[in-house]
Design a protein around this motif. Structure first.
Motif, mmCIF file in Angstrom:
data_model
loop_
_atom_site.group_PDB
_atom_site.id
_atom_site.type_symbol
_atom_site.label_atom_id
_atom_site.label_comp_id
_atom_site.label_asym_id
_atom_site.label_seq_id
_atom_site.Cartn_x
_atom_site.Cartn_y
_atom_site.Cartn_z
ATOM 1 N N LYS A 132 57.126 47.338 26.717
ATOM 2 C CA LYS A 132 57.669 46.811 25.940
ATOM 3 C C LYS A 132 58.569 47.629 24.919
ATOM 4 N N PRO A 133 59.688 47.670 24.759
ATOM 5 C CA PRO A 133 60.153 48.421 23.847
ATOM 6 C C PRO A 133 59.581 47.995 22.098
ATOM 7 N N VAL A 134 59.397 48.898 21.476
ATOM 8 C CA VAL A 134 59.015 48.889 19.984
ATOM 9 C C VAL A 134 59.921 49.391 18.860
ATOM 10 N N VAL A 135 60.298 48.750 18.157
ATOM 11 C CA VAL A 135 61.238 49.175 17.029
ATOM 12 C C VAL A 135 61.071 48.956 15.883
ATOM 13 N N PHE A 136 61.021 50.050 14.938
ATOM 14 C CA PHE A 136 60.910 49.910 13.628
ATOM 15 C C PHE A 136 62.395 49.687 12.874
ATOM 16 N N MET A 137 62.201 48.545 11.983
ATOM 17 C CA MET A 137 63.735 48.495 11.266
ATOM 18 C C MET A 137 63.495 49.263 9.862
ATOM 19 N N ASN A 138 64.100 50.559 9.789
ATOM 20 C CA ASN A 138 63.624 51.029 8.563
ATOM 21 C C ASN A 138 64.556 50.840 7.576
ATOM 22 N N VAL A 139 64.578 49.722 7.060
ATOM 23 C CA VAL A 139 65.176 49.122 5.883
ATOM 24 C C VAL A 139 65.057 49.866 4.601
ATOM 25 N N ASN A 140 65.834 50.510 4.046
ATOM 26 C CA ASN A 140 65.908 51.186 2.762
ATOM 27 C C ASN A 140 64.811 52.401 2.756
ATOM 28 N N GLU A 141 64.706 52.745 3.957
ATOM 29 C CA GLU A 141 63.917 53.870 4.327
ATOM 30 C C GLU A 141 62.273 53.690 4.045
ATOM 31 N N TYR A 142 62.032 52.363 4.324
ATOM 32 C CA TYR A 142 60.621 51.912 3.974
ATOM 33 C C TYR A 142 59.528 52.506 4.870
ATOM 34 N N TRP A 143 60.105 52.596 6.185
ATOM 35 C CA TRP A 143 59.205 53.276 7.039
ATOM 36 C C TRP A 143 59.291 54.877 7.078
ATOM 37 N N THR A 144 60.102 55.274 6.426
ATOM 38 C CA THR A 144 60.057 56.907 6.707
ATOM 39 C C THR A 144 58.718 57.512 6.380
ATOM 40 N N PRO A 145 58.199 57.303 5.318
ATOM 41 C CA PRO A 145 56.415 57.940 5.049
ATOM 42 C C PRO A 145 55.762 57.770 6.264
ATOM 43 N N LEU A 146 55.809 56.441 6.825
ATOM 44 C CA LEU A 146 55.095 56.168 8.125
ATOM 45 C C LEU A 146 55.267 57.200 9.230
ATOM 46 N N PHE A 147 56.505 57.405 9.359
ATOM 47 C CA PHE A 147 56.840 58.486 10.363
ATOM 48 C C PHE A 147 56.210 59.656 10.102
ATOM 49 N N ALA A 148 56.417 60.112 8.907
ATOM 50 C CA ALA A 148 55.667 61.381 8.438
ATOM 51 C C ALA A 148 54.155 61.444 9.033
ATOM 52 N N VAL A 149 53.751 60.298 8.616
ATOM 53 C CA VAL A 149 52.249 60.287 9.068
ATOM 54 C C VAL A 149 51.827 60.569 10.578
ATOM 55 N N VAL A 150 52.892 59.675 11.363
ATOM 56 C CA VAL A 150 52.853 59.900 12.854
ATOM 57 C C VAL A 150 53.137 61.207 13.221
ATOM 58 N N ASP A 151 53.830 62.046 12.469
ATOM 59 C CA ASP A 151 54.240 63.458 12.837
ATOM 60 C C ASP A 151 52.891 64.174 12.435
ATOM 61 N N LYS A 152 52.187 63.784 11.235
ATOM 62 C CA LYS A 152 50.998 64.665 11.071
ATOM 63 C C LYS A 152 49.983 64.431 11.989
ATOM 64 N N ILE A 153 49.798 62.915 12.375
ATOM 65 C CA ILE A 153 48.641 62.864 13.374
ATOM 66 C C ILE A 153 48.838 63.673 14.913
ATOM 67 N N SER A 154 50.235 63.972 15.115
ATOM 68 C CA SER A 154 50.472 64.669 16.207
ATOM 69 C C SER A 154 50.256 66.085 15.970
ATOM 70 N N SER A 155 50.655 66.665 14.958
ATOM 71 C CA SER A 155 50.845 67.992 14.664
ATOM 72 C C SER A 155 49.239 68.500 14.600
ATOM 73 N N GLU A 156 48.557 67.665 14.170
ATOM 74 C CA GLU A 156 46.932 68.031 13.834
ATOM 75 C C GLU A 156 45.840 67.756 15.168
ATOM 76 N N GLY A 157 46.850 67.305 16.305
ATOM 77 C CA GLY A 157 45.985 67.249 17.460
ATOM 78 C C GLY A 157 45.414 65.969 17.771
ATOM 79 N N PHE A 158 45.604 64.903 16.892
ATOM 80 C CA PHE A 158 44.762 63.531 16.950
ATOM 81 C C PHE A 158 45.584 62.673 17.997
#
Length: 198
Positions: A135-161
């Motif tokens: 099922k689709p999962v959508v983050f509503m990035n109101v006021n860029e609230y979730w932007t730091p979380l997206f950076a964490v997801v990128d970090k998790i991926s880039s570090e191979g986790f």
């Protein structure tokens, strides 16, 4: 604005239970609630009457929409249950609550929230990663609230986790106007859980 996807009849909304938040988050919650009700989309949520959760439910009901609440007995005793919903399910545990919300929903929309919202967001993405739903999962990035979380997801991926497919676990909407396209953009094809370990 793209028409709301006709195959999505019920949306599970995860959001905060605090009222001590800026008006920009309250306004976004009202706008989403009104939009879903206007389009005849049922809303399933955590059953509370406080914070953004209560605001979401009240706004949908005021707009003549349909709201399904799922709340564990523990929180009923804490007197945070909303008593005027279209459907109200009292369950035995947080685990049962989350499973029922998932089963009833065709898609998931994540508004800003605290630790509980993060718990729900990561669980629903993990279940998708493991092939437990498509099922689709959508983050509503109101006021860029979730932007730091997206950076964490990128970090998790880039570090191979996690693999590059982590970015396919969700899509992003910056406003209610973006939501229909974000739901359609969210991948619906199954992920191969074996890639998690490779």
């Amino acid at each position: 604005m793209t028409d709301f996807p006709a195959h999505i009849k019920t949306v599970c909304v995860y959001c905060g239970s605090s009222a001590r938040v800026a008006d920009v988050y309250k306004d976004a919650t009202r706008e989403l609630a009104q939009y879903l009700a206007k389009n005849g989309v049922k809303v399933v949520y955590g059953g509370g009457r406080v914070g953004l959760m209560g605001l979401l439910a009240d706004t949908v009901l005021e707009a003549k929409g349909y709201v399904i609440g799922v709340i564990p007995e523990y929180l009923v005793y804490k007197e945070v249950q909303h008593d005027h919903l279209s459907e109200n399910h009292v369950v035995d545990s947080m685990h049962t609550r989350k499973k029922m919300m998932v089963d009833k929903a065709d898609a998931f929309v994540i508004l800003p929230g605290g630790f509980g919202t993060l718990d729900e967001a990561f669980e629903i993405m993990t279940w998708r990663q493991l092939g437990m739903h498509e099922k689709p999962v959508v983050f509503m990035n109101v006021n860029e609230y979730w932007t730091p979380l997206f950076a964490v997801v990128d970090k998790i991926s880039s570090e191979g986790f996690s693999g590059a497919e982590s970015k396919n676990l969700f899509s992003i909407a910056n406003s209610t106007a973006d939501l229909p396209e974000a739901l359609l953009r969210a991948p619906t094809s199954p992920l191969d859980p074996r890639t998690k370990w490779m």
